[in-house]
Scaffold this active site. Sequence first.
Site, PDB file in Angstrom:
ATOM      1  N   PHE A   1     -14.083  -6.348 -17.496  1.00 23.64           N
ATOM      2  CA  PHE A   1     -14.920  -5.315 -16.879  1.00 23.64           C
ATOM      3  C   PHE A   1     -16.338  -5.381 -17.405  1.00 23.64           C
ATOM      4  CE2 PHE A   1     -10.601  -3.287 -16.988  1.00 23.64           C
ATOM      5  CZ  PHE A   1     -10.295  -3.672 -15.699  1.00 23.64           C
TER       6      PHE A   1
ATOM      7  N   TRP B   1     -17.406   0.776 -11.169  1.00 22.72           N
ATOM      8  CA  TRP B   1     -17.853   0.217 -12.450  1.00 22.72           C
ATOM      9  C   TRP B   1     -16.783  -0.695 -13.038  1.00 22.72           C
ATOM     10  CZ3 TRP B   1     -15.721   0.549 -17.333  1.00 22.72           C
ATOM     11  CH2 TRP B   1     -16.519   0.090 -18.394  1.00 22.72           C
ATOM     12  N   HIS B   2     -15.521  -0.332 -12.819  1.00 19.42           N
ATOM     13  CA  HIS B   2     -14.447  -1.123 -13.413  1.00 19.42           C
ATOM     14  C   HIS B   2     -14.327  -2.503 -12.782  1.00 19.42           C
ATOM     15  CE1 HIS B   2     -13.047   2.663 -15.290  1.00 19.42           C
ATOM     16  NE2 HIS B   2     -12.476   1.861 -16.152  1.00 19.42           N
ATOM     17  N   GLY B   3     -14.704  -2.662 -11.543  1.00 19.79           N
ATOM     18  CA  GLY B   3     -14.580  -3.987 -10.950  1.00 19.79           C
ATOM     19  C   GLY B   3     -15.161  -4.052  -9.562  1.00 19.79           C
TER      20      GLY B   3
END
Length: 475
Positions: free
Chosen positions: A475, A321-323
Amino acid sequence: MVFTSNIFLCLFLPVFLLVYYLVKDSWRSHVIVLGSYIFYAWWRPDFLLLFVGISYWNYWFGMLIKRRVDGEDKRAAFRLLCLGVAGNLAALGYFKYANFGFEVLNDVLQPLGVNTFTLEHIILPLGISFYVFQAISYIVDIYRKDAEPTTRFVDFAAFIALFPQLIAGPILRYSLIDKQLKQRTHSLELFSLGAARFMLGFVKKVLIADSLAPMGTVILGESQPQMVDAWFGMFISLLQLYFDFSGYSDMAIGLGMMMGFRFAENFNQPLLCQSMTEFWRRWHLTLADFLRDYIYMPLIRSRTMKAEGALFCTMLLSGFWHGASFAYILFGLYFAVLMLIERRMGWVTKVNGPYRLHRNLIAVVLVMGVMPFFITGDIDHAVNILTGMFGLRGLGSLDAYFIETSSMTVAFTGLAILWIILAGRINLRYYAGHKQGYWMQHVGGLGTLLLWAGFGLSLSRLAANSFSPFLYFQF
């Protein structure tokens, strides 16, 4: 538009609040939507269409799901829920992960001699990771009967678009805020508390996080970092990230209070953690709660997998989800493995548990160990920094940090460390029952004078320097 810009402070916010409080209650959601759309369109007007489209999609599916739930047709409701969630994830997947997916596909096909294709670079819409999660929470909460769908589209649009938290959270849960959307209390006391909280976040971002940025730039620019400078660089990067992101969250919560909302807290002194599990009970709390309630617990309740498997998948998804890169996947994998080890060994600690300094130091060192993946987003660059951290290039020194940065940067680095220690001690006393309130949320007395002084310094710094974007915007 960002909170730490002159246009926001001197024009947008005063005009918005003036209009917001001049209109009657029934029109305030309209003002929120209009103001938030202007706020978002300031960055890219064309992506506002995507934003509005996602809002309509989820509002419509919320109504359809509600009808099937009321008609006791659970299968149809579940199919609609899956379709609604799939639409949200498709939008998120296209804009956030398509470039990464095609790069991986090309890397696999090229060695096989298969003709590859290129994809025009897709721009990541600002805040899409956050508002898509909020939209998903809406239709899931309706399906679970945890909340009633809103009868007015403008109330739902206000929930999705609420500009204080639109770009980088805290992630709102519809079931926790639906009553506030319909009716909320406005008072001078709440407005004052919100203004103080906003100033606190402003100081953390402009005065501290931005002052630490040159230190973080040094380690990112080092071609051959050694052990001491690599560890120090990761520590400073962790401090910068904390003050940057928690400062944004404080500003968002403060703005919400100025409008009569009570948002969930997003941070609770994460550098006091004594285990990796506790770290995620103190860091980005609204994301951790979302992952727990919408991924981890459903996996267990549906008996899809056992608790450890569910934890592993949840943390892996957290990293992704962060990247969109393998570096962020490894970031999630790192936490997944360590948290599973903690469970097996009985090393999991609680936020209100007894404090042990050695556990705290070990936990912070472990968090710093994964920072190269997080701050670079690139495996080769991260491995280069980790090589230095493991001492494979010698001991090193801190000379570069003091030569390449100003004395002001060094001074604010000391202030950041002092802040962490003082705030941490107060936090420990609060959980030990020696403090009635937590001053980071309710500033008063001498703290008020310090806050105004810090806010004045921050404004002067903002006037003298160009602003830097919030780190979590990517993000």
